[in-house]
Write an enzyme that holds these catalytic residues in place. Structure first.
Site, PDB file in Angstrom:
ATOM      1  N   GLU A 160     -13.547  13.037  46.665  1.00  0.00           N
ATOM      2  CA  GLU A 160     -14.120  12.025  47.554  1.00  0.00           C
ATOM      3  C   GLU A 160     -14.169  10.591  47.022  1.00  0.00           C
ATOM      4  O   GLU A 160     -15.184   9.919  47.162  1.00  0.00           O
ATOM      5  CB  GLU A 160     -15.561  12.433  47.933  1.00  0.00           C
ATOM      6  CG  GLU A 160     -15.629  13.728  48.672  1.00  0.00           C
ATOM      7  CD  GLU A 160     -17.058  14.162  48.956  1.00  0.00           C
ATOM      8  OE1 GLU A 160     -17.291  14.647  50.066  1.00  0.00           O
ATOM      9  OE2 GLU A 160     -17.928  14.033  48.074  1.00  0.00           O
TER      10      GLU A 160
HETATM   11  C1  TNX Z   1     -19.000  17.346  49.231  1.00  0.00           C
HETATM   12  S1  TNX Z   1     -17.931  19.358  47.351  1.00  0.00           S
HETATM   13  C2  TNX Z   1     -19.122  16.959  47.901  1.00  0.00           C
HETATM   14  C3  TNX Z   1     -20.458  16.735  47.341  1.00  0.00           C
HETATM   15  C4  TNX Z   1     -21.526  16.931  48.364  1.00  0.00           C
HETATM   16  C5  TNX Z   1     -21.196  18.119  49.214  1.00  0.00           C
HETATM   17  C6  TNX Z   1     -22.275  18.489  50.179  1.00  0.00           C
HETATM   18  C7  TNX Z   1     -17.480  18.112  46.688  1.00  0.00           C
HETATM   19  C8  TNX Z   1     -16.451  18.261  45.715  1.00  0.00           C
HETATM   20  N1  TNX Z   1     -18.073  16.954  47.035  1.00  0.00           N
HETATM   21  O1  TNX Z   1     -20.553  15.466  46.759  1.00  0.00           O
HETATM   22  O2  TNX Z   1     -22.731  17.089  47.707  1.00  0.00           O
HETATM   23  O3  TNX Z   1     -20.021  17.881  49.909  1.00  0.00           O
HETATM   24  O4  TNX Z   1     -22.004  19.699  50.788  1.00  0.00           O
END
Ligand code: TNX
Length: 493
Positions: A305
């Site tokens: 992300e």
């Molecule tokens: C996505 S899973 C994220 C996290 C969040 C989560 C909440 C991932 C690799 N990144 O930063 O906490 O969703 O479900």
């Protein structure tokens, strides 16, 4: 006698049909020298189960009336942490009327034999405890079965993390991945970079707890985990999810000014800059320190992300992190987004978001990478069970126990065959999970489902069977004093 209620379901269970082993305070635990640590764990687990205090001895007393639980290892039964070799985890458990024998090639395998033994202890007819006579032979389907725990958005204490380790070991899960850095906080002391925890160790997500692990705390967690067959994997999430770092070091931002602390739940806004002179030394210091502090063979470099980053900068930074991690001698792991960055061969990529393309992962695997499976719609334990769940979120839908159970890691990602899957890792993100009661409520019972999906042969995965075998486990959660959720479809005791 009814069939045994074992989770995860073993490869083979034969009831012998002779009278059961009576578990009372005359029983002695006898352990090979290399198995004494597991024997101490066994004494503790059996005491929690029955209230009995069983002595641990290094040699058999012998004698006609001696009843023993023996822990047997071959000479040099050392755990080779580096090899993803499932035979290291195989075990054999034999129960006769007067002798219980746990054997394995490693202490980890003995821990899994103990987990099975604990589930076989049942109340006897005369008020005592018995273990039915049986032979269990077992080996896991996948070598990596774990939980990724977010201790950033909300911090969990060393003792709470140890209880999570107990739960993992209970279901033969061998990996605890600790998500130690993110936008909202920094949870591991880095010698030489103490400002990280001094400044970002006291921040957290809104409503969550703050705190951090000292070098000693982290060593303590790992030692406790290792004694129970669990390897800790630390994560330094980069180049996104880095606001806690840029909040401490202005030199990591183009303006030279530290970013404000952040306690929100939005993801994807923070970043690092490959061209700033402070960036590479920062990565080096953190990754080297984490590697130095870590007993196990892996280090997680994040990679998820980085939504507001230029792709070139993203690729440059994950490449930099991968190289530094590799030079420490650890094997790097990264979230699925990094599969498109063209990193060298034998990375482990962690699949999590079913909404994103799977092509990069299939390609990276064809070039020598491997996949760890954390599909959000099955094993994201921050997802609510249903609309009434008081904790968590629902971006990947509601995830009930049955959803965590009914999926096949062998066919999750098109173009990735089962032999390139290292295993299953559930996650628990803590933006909306505050406090330990909420934590275990979200883990249980789903953790046991993820464990069985990772351990048991595919042909064994039948919901009705699992629902029947998981029901009596609530007695154990109650004995442990942990909160859990009454998932529908199970006749809970
Ligand atoms: C996505 S899973 C994220 C996290 C969040 C989560 C909440 C991932 C690799 N990144 O930063 O906490 O969703 O479900």
């Amino acid at each position: 006698m009814s069939a045994l209620n074992l989770v995860p379901l073993p490869v083979s269970v034969d009831l012998i049909g002779t009278p059961p082993f009576a578990l009372d305070d005359k029983v002695v635990i006898v352990a090979d020298p290399a198995a004494t640590e597991v024997a101490e764990v066994a004494a503790k687990v059996l005491s929690q189960t029955t209230g009995l205090t069983l002595p641990v001895a290094s040699t058999s007393e012998g004698g006609d009336n001696a009843r023993e639980i023996r822990l047997v290892l071959p000479p040099q039964g050392a755990v080779d942490e580096g090899a993803l070799d499932m035979s290291d985890e195989a075990y054999r458990l034999e129960v006769t009327s007067d002798l219980v024998t746990l054997s394995a090639t490693t202490p980890r395998g003995l821990n899994w034999a103990l987990a099975t033994l604990r589930q076989m202890v049942t109340p006897g007819e005369d008020g005592g405890w018995v273990i039915p006579a049986a032979l269990v032979e077992d080996v896991p389907r996948f070598p990596w079965r774990g939980l990724s725990m977010d201790v950033v958005r909300s911090f969990y204490t060393v003792d709470e993390v140890k209880t999570v380790v107990d739960l993992l070991a209970t279901y033969k899960m061998n990996t605890l991945h600790l998500h130690l850095t993110d936008d909202q906080g920094w949870r591991l002391e880095i010698p030489g970079r103490e400002a990280l925890t001094e400044i970002s160790g006291v921040t957290a997500g809104a409503g969550g707890d703050a705190g951090f692990y000292t070098v000693e705390d982290f060593a303590d967690i790992q030692h406790y985990a290792a004694a129970r067959g669990v390897t800790v994997v630390p994560e330094f999430d980069l180049p996104g999810h880095t606001n806690a770092a840029t909040h401490v070091y202005g030199e990591l931002t183009p303006s030279g000014e530290p970013t404000p602390a952040y306690d929100g739940a939005k993801v994807g806004f923070s970043k690092l800059y490959p061209d700033l002179p402070a960036t590479e030394p920062f990565l080096r210091d953190v990754i080297n320190s984490m590697a130095e502090q870590t007993v196990g063979p892996y280090i997680h470099i994040g990679g998820d992300e980085a939504l507001e980053m230029d792709l070139g900068n993203y690729n440059e930074l994950v490449t930099m992190a991968e190289k530094i991690a590799r030079e420490t001698g650890k094997r790097p792991v990264a979230w699925q987004e990094a599969a498109g960055a063209g990193l060298p061969g034998n990375m482990i990529y962690q699949f999590w978001d079913p909404r994103l393309t799977r092509e990069d992962m299939a390609k990276a695997v064809s070039e020598g990478g491997q996949l760890l499976l954390s599909p959000a719609n099955h094993v994201y334990f921050d997802m609510q069970y249903d609309a009434d769940t008081p904790h968590g979120q629902d971006w990947s839908g509601y995830v009930e126990l049955r959803d965590s159970y009914e999926w096949d890691p062998g066919t999750q990602v098109e173009g990735v065959p089962e032999e390139d899957v290292v295993g299953v890792e559930a996650t628990v993100w803590t933006e909306y999970i505050h406090g330990f009661d909420a934590m275990t409520y979200m883990l249980l019972p789903r953790l046991a489902a993820a464990a069985e999906v990772g351990w048991s042969a595919r042909r064994a995965l039948e919901w009705e069977s699992f629902a029947g075998r998981i029901a009596p486990e609530s007695a154990w959660w109650n004995a442990m004093g942990v909160n859990w959720h009454r998932s529908p479809g199970v006749d809970w005791k």
